[in-house]
Enzyme design. Structure first.
Site, PDB file in Angstrom:
ATOM      1  N   THR A  95      11.240   6.362   3.514  1.00  0.00           N
ATOM      2  CA  THR A  95      10.762   6.159   2.102  1.00  0.00           C
ATOM      3  C   THR A  95      11.718   5.678   1.165  1.00  0.00           C
ATOM      4  O   THR A  95      12.793   5.583   1.879  1.00  0.00           O
ATOM      5  CB  THR A  95       9.812   7.449   1.605  1.00  0.00           C
ATOM      6  N   LYS A 131      13.369   1.855   3.536  1.00  0.00           N
ATOM      7  CA  LYS A 131      12.444   1.203   4.266  1.00  0.00           C
ATOM      8  C   LYS A 131      12.993  -0.304   4.999  1.00  0.00           C
ATOM      9  O   LYS A 131      12.630  -0.415   6.189  1.00  0.00           O
ATOM     10  CB  LYS A 131      11.233   0.927   3.756  1.00  0.00           C
ATOM     11  N   ASP A 174       1.913   1.694   6.887  1.00  0.00           N
ATOM     12  CA  ASP A 174       1.480   1.754   5.572  1.00  0.00           C
ATOM     13  C   ASP A 174      -0.026   0.888   5.548  1.00  0.00           C
ATOM     14  O   ASP A 174      -1.082   1.344   4.982  1.00  0.00           O
ATOM     15  CB  ASP A 174       2.144   1.316   4.507  1.00  0.00           C
ATOM     16  N   GLY A 186       1.054  -6.580  -7.357  1.00  0.00           N
ATOM     17  CA  GLY A 186       2.502  -6.353  -6.870  1.00  0.00           C
ATOM     18  C   GLY A 186       2.663  -6.884  -5.696  1.00  0.00           C
ATOM     19  O   GLY A 186       1.976  -7.700  -5.225  1.00  0.00           O
ATOM     20  N   ALA A 187       4.301  -6.809  -5.375  1.00  0.00           N
ATOM     21  CA  ALA A 187       4.844  -7.516  -4.366  1.00  0.00           C
ATOM     22  C   ALA A 187       5.763  -6.677  -3.862  1.00  0.00           C
ATOM     23  O   ALA A 187       6.748  -7.125  -2.915  1.00  0.00           O
ATOM     24  CB  ALA A 187       5.111  -8.958  -4.817  1.00  0.00           C
ATOM     25  N   GLY A 188       5.702  -5.536  -3.810  1.00  0.00           N
ATOM     26  CA  GLY A 188       6.921  -4.339  -3.302  1.00  0.00           C
ATOM     27  C   GLY A 188       6.347  -3.973  -1.830  1.00  0.00           C
ATOM     28  O   GLY A 188       5.451  -4.641  -1.092  1.00  0.00           O
ATOM     29  N   GLY A 189       6.942  -3.064  -1.510  1.00  0.00           N
ATOM     30  CA  GLY A 189       6.536  -2.356  -0.131  1.00  0.00           C
ATOM     31  C   GLY A 189       5.385  -2.282   0.333  1.00  0.00           C
ATOM     32  O   GLY A 189       5.038  -2.683   1.490  1.00  0.00           O
ATOM     33  N   ALA A 190       4.746  -1.448  -0.595  1.00  0.00           N
ATOM     34  CA  ALA A 190       3.237  -1.420  -0.421  1.00  0.00           C
ATOM     35  C   ALA A 190       2.353  -2.347  -0.161  1.00  0.00           C
ATOM     36  O   ALA A 190       1.347  -2.861   0.615  1.00  0.00           O
ATOM     37  CB  ALA A 190       2.629  -0.374  -1.398  1.00  0.00           C
ATOM     38  N   GLY A 229      -6.182   6.178  -3.314  1.00  0.00           N
ATOM     39  CA  GLY A 229      -4.666   6.270  -2.414  1.00  0.00           C
ATOM     40  C   GLY A 229      -4.733   7.254  -1.427  1.00  0.00           C
ATOM     41  O   GLY A 229      -3.798   7.241  -0.313  1.00  0.00           O
TER      42      GLY A 229
HETATM   43  P1  NDP Z   1       8.179  -0.955  -4.820  1.00  0.00           P
HETATM   44  O1  NDP Z   1       9.094  -0.547  -6.145  1.00  0.00           O
HETATM   45  O2  NDP Z   1       8.347  -1.661  -3.817  1.00  0.00           O
HETATM   46  O3  NDP Z   1       7.242  -1.942  -5.796  1.00  0.00           O
HETATM   47  C1  NDP Z   1       6.385  -1.760  -6.872  1.00  0.00           C
HETATM   48  C2  NDP Z   1       5.757  -2.997  -7.424  1.00  0.00           C
HETATM   49  O4  NDP Z   1       5.213  -2.764  -8.599  1.00  0.00           O
HETATM   50  C3  NDP Z   1       6.464  -4.199  -7.575  1.00  0.00           C
HETATM   51  O5  NDP Z   1       5.709  -5.397  -7.381  1.00  0.00           O
HETATM   52  C4  NDP Z   1       6.527  -4.182  -9.311  1.00  0.00           C
HETATM   53  O6  NDP Z   1       6.770  -5.431  -9.837  1.00  0.00           O
HETATM   54  C5  NDP Z   1       5.350  -3.576  -9.800  1.00  0.00           C
HETATM   55  N1  NDP Z   1       5.563  -2.850 -11.059  1.00  0.00           N
HETATM   56  C6  NDP Z   1       5.831  -1.669 -11.382  1.00  0.00           C
HETATM   57  N2  NDP Z   1       5.740  -1.272 -12.400  1.00  0.00           N
HETATM   58  C7  NDP Z   1       5.249  -2.580 -13.134  1.00  0.00           C
HETATM   59  C8  NDP Z   1       4.842  -2.660 -14.431  1.00  0.00           C
HETATM   60  N3  NDP Z   1       5.161  -1.683 -15.582  1.00  0.00           N
HETATM   61  N4  NDP Z   1       4.196  -3.749 -14.859  1.00  0.00           N
HETATM   62  C9  NDP Z   1       4.046  -4.940 -13.782  1.00  0.00           C
HETATM   63  N5  NDP Z   1       4.226  -4.331 -12.497  1.00  0.00           N
HETATM   64  C10 NDP Z   1       5.116  -3.548 -12.048  1.00  0.00           C
HETATM   65  O7  NDP Z   1       7.258   0.457  -4.868  1.00  0.00           O
HETATM   66  P2  NDP Z   1       5.992   0.514  -3.464  1.00  0.00           P
HETATM   67  O8  NDP Z   1       5.488  -0.698  -3.016  1.00  0.00           O
HETATM   68  O9  NDP Z   1       6.938   1.232  -2.364  1.00  0.00           O
HETATM   69  O10 NDP Z   1       5.274   1.704  -4.188  1.00  0.00           O
HETATM   70  C11 NDP Z   1       4.287   1.137  -4.928  1.00  0.00           C
HETATM   71  C12 NDP Z   1       3.306   2.179  -5.144  1.00  0.00           C
HETATM   72  O11 NDP Z   1       2.408   2.390  -3.796  1.00  0.00           O
HETATM   73  C13 NDP Z   1       3.751   3.614  -5.499  1.00  0.00           C
HETATM   74  O12 NDP Z   1       2.890   4.208  -6.406  1.00  0.00           O
HETATM   75  C14 NDP Z   1       3.626   4.431  -4.262  1.00  0.00           C
HETATM   76  O13 NDP Z   1       3.265   5.726  -4.621  1.00  0.00           O
HETATM   77  C15 NDP Z   1       2.360   3.623  -3.664  1.00  0.00           C
HETATM   78  N6  NDP Z   1       2.453   4.026  -2.006  1.00  0.00           N
HETATM   79  C16 NDP Z   1       1.282   4.667  -1.578  1.00  0.00           C
HETATM   80  C17 NDP Z   1       1.041   4.780  -0.229  1.00  0.00           C
HETATM   81  C18 NDP Z   1      -0.102   5.443   0.411  1.00  0.00           C
HETATM   82  O14 NDP Z   1       0.064   5.916   1.429  1.00  0.00           O
HETATM   83  N7  NDP Z   1      -1.171   5.834  -0.641  1.00  0.00           N
HETATM   84  C19 NDP Z   1       2.045   4.363   0.627  1.00  0.00           C
HETATM   85  C20 NDP Z   1       3.425   3.648   0.163  1.00  0.00           C
HETATM   86  C21 NDP Z   1       3.342   3.680  -1.241  1.00  0.00           C
HETATM   87  P3  NDP Z   1       8.182  -6.144  -9.653  1.00  0.00           P
HETATM   88  O15 NDP Z   1       8.263  -6.881  -8.609  1.00  0.00           O
HETATM   89  O16 NDP Z   1       8.006  -7.192 -11.006  1.00  0.00           O
HETATM   90  O17 NDP Z   1       9.164  -5.137  -9.997  1.00  0.00           O
END
Ligand code: NDP
Length: 285
Positions: free
Chosen positions: A69, A73, A109, A133-137, A251
């Site tokens: 995590t 990752k 995931d 969003g465009a992070g890991g999830a 989720g």
């Molecule tokens: P990352 O840190 O990789 O990505 C976070 C994303 O959220 C980015 O795109 C970020 O945008 C965006 N973001 C965060 N805060 C803001 C804000 N205030 N305004 C706009 N955009 C925002 O995190 P993950 O992808 O790893 O995780 C994201 C969520 O997914 C978490 O809540 C995690 O708990 C959940 N998750 C759930 C799983 C499940 O099995 N249910 C499995 C994995 C994750 P920017 O690129 O601009 O920073």
């Protein structure tokens, strides 16, 4: 009392930082117990600079696998012998399984998310999807939706580079067309959208009063709104979508199914899904 056939447990677990509040141990241990498996799931704090040593330790101690995590990752790719094709496309690994002496990287995931969609039920083939969003999830969900035949994917993200990078990967590596929308003002959801996924961390405990900046009036009853956040289960985003008559998916299903897929990869046995659900429902109240 019956004697165990072996005193040596098979070891799996999670490496992360921070990791203390990760509840995965509860569902995996409940599953091991339900199937009478002598396996243990350890929740292990691994600082970013210690990942190489931790992976060497994993090999030395013959762990059967590990979950990764935040923040490991992507970095973990350096320490693996093989990476499954979809995990390679996503560019991140959340589950490692050991086969003989080889460590193989997987990403469960997005697969967990797809499996949760089946319970709605909804088939993503041909569907128009918006991912916030465009992070890991978001990457894992976007890639698996594209591989499952989604019709079109829009990535809405605050940081342009990150969002554009995911869109480029989808357009180059899959047959599903994708485009990017920069997220600087309130985002309207086009009327022909089928699925809206919040894959950001907006609304995650303790920030429970927040919700993504959307024109909620543009969400309609024929859409399905999905949140990746498992804590709280009923996020403000899902509440607002429900108020508009949309179907919702929280989720928890994704969390349980991604763990169940990992369980099967590690043990070779079908995971006791209901047991895992109940264990996490107790955690999240
Ligand atoms: P990352 O840190 O990789 O990505 C976070 C994303 O959220 C980015 O795109 C970020 O945008 C965006 N973001 C965060 N805060 C803001 C804000 N205030 N305004 C706009 N955009 C925002 O995190 P993950 O992808 O790893 O995780 C994201 C969520 O997914 C978490 O809540 C995690 O708990 C959940 N998750 C759930 C799983 C499940 O099995 N249910 C499995 C994995 C994750 P920017 O690129 O601009 O920073």
């Amino acid at each position: 009392m019956s004697q165990p056939t072996t005193y040596k447990a098979e070891l799996v677990g999670a490496f992360g930082h921070p990791i203390a509040e990760n509840p995965t141990v509860v569902m995996q241990e409940a599953a091991f117990h339900a199937l009478d498996l002598n396996w243990r799931y350890l929740t292990i704090e691994v600082y970013p600079q210690d990942l190489a040593a931790a992976m060497a330790g994993l090999r030395a101690m013959n762990f059967r696998g590990i979950n990764l995590t935040i923040p490991h990752k992507v970095e973990v790719l350096k320490y693996l012998d093989e990476v499954a094709p979809d995990a390679a496309l996503i560019g991140a690994v959340n589950t490692v399984r050991r086969v003989g002496n080889k460590l193989i990287g997987e990403n469960t995931d997005g697969k967990g998310f797809l499996r949760a969609l089946q319970d709605v039920p909804i088939d993503p083939r041909g569907k128009k999807v918006i991912i916030l969003g465009a992070g890991g999830a978001a990457k894992a969900i976007g890639m698996e939706l594209a591989l499952a035949g989604a019709g079109h994917i829009t990535i809405v993200n605050r940081t342009r580079e990150r969002g554009q990078e995911l869109v480029d990967a989808l357009n180059v590596k899959t047959r599903t067309p994708a485009h990017f929308v920069a997220w600087h003002t309130t985002c309207a959801i086009p009327p022909d959208t089928d699925i809206v996924v919040n894959a950001t961390s907006i609304g995650l405990f303790p920030d429970v009063e927040s919700k993504p900046d959307l024109a909620y009036g543009t969400i309609t009853a024929h859409m399905i709104a999905c949140d990746v956040i498992p804590n709280p289960l009923h996020t403000r985003f899902l509440q607002a979508a429900e108020d508009r008559g949309a179907k919702t998916l929280d989720g928890l299903g994704m969390l349980v199914y991604q763990g169940a897929i990992g369980f099967k990869m590690w043990t070779g046995q079908d995971a006791p899904i209901e047991v895992m659900y109940r264990a996490l429902q107790e955690v999240f109240g």
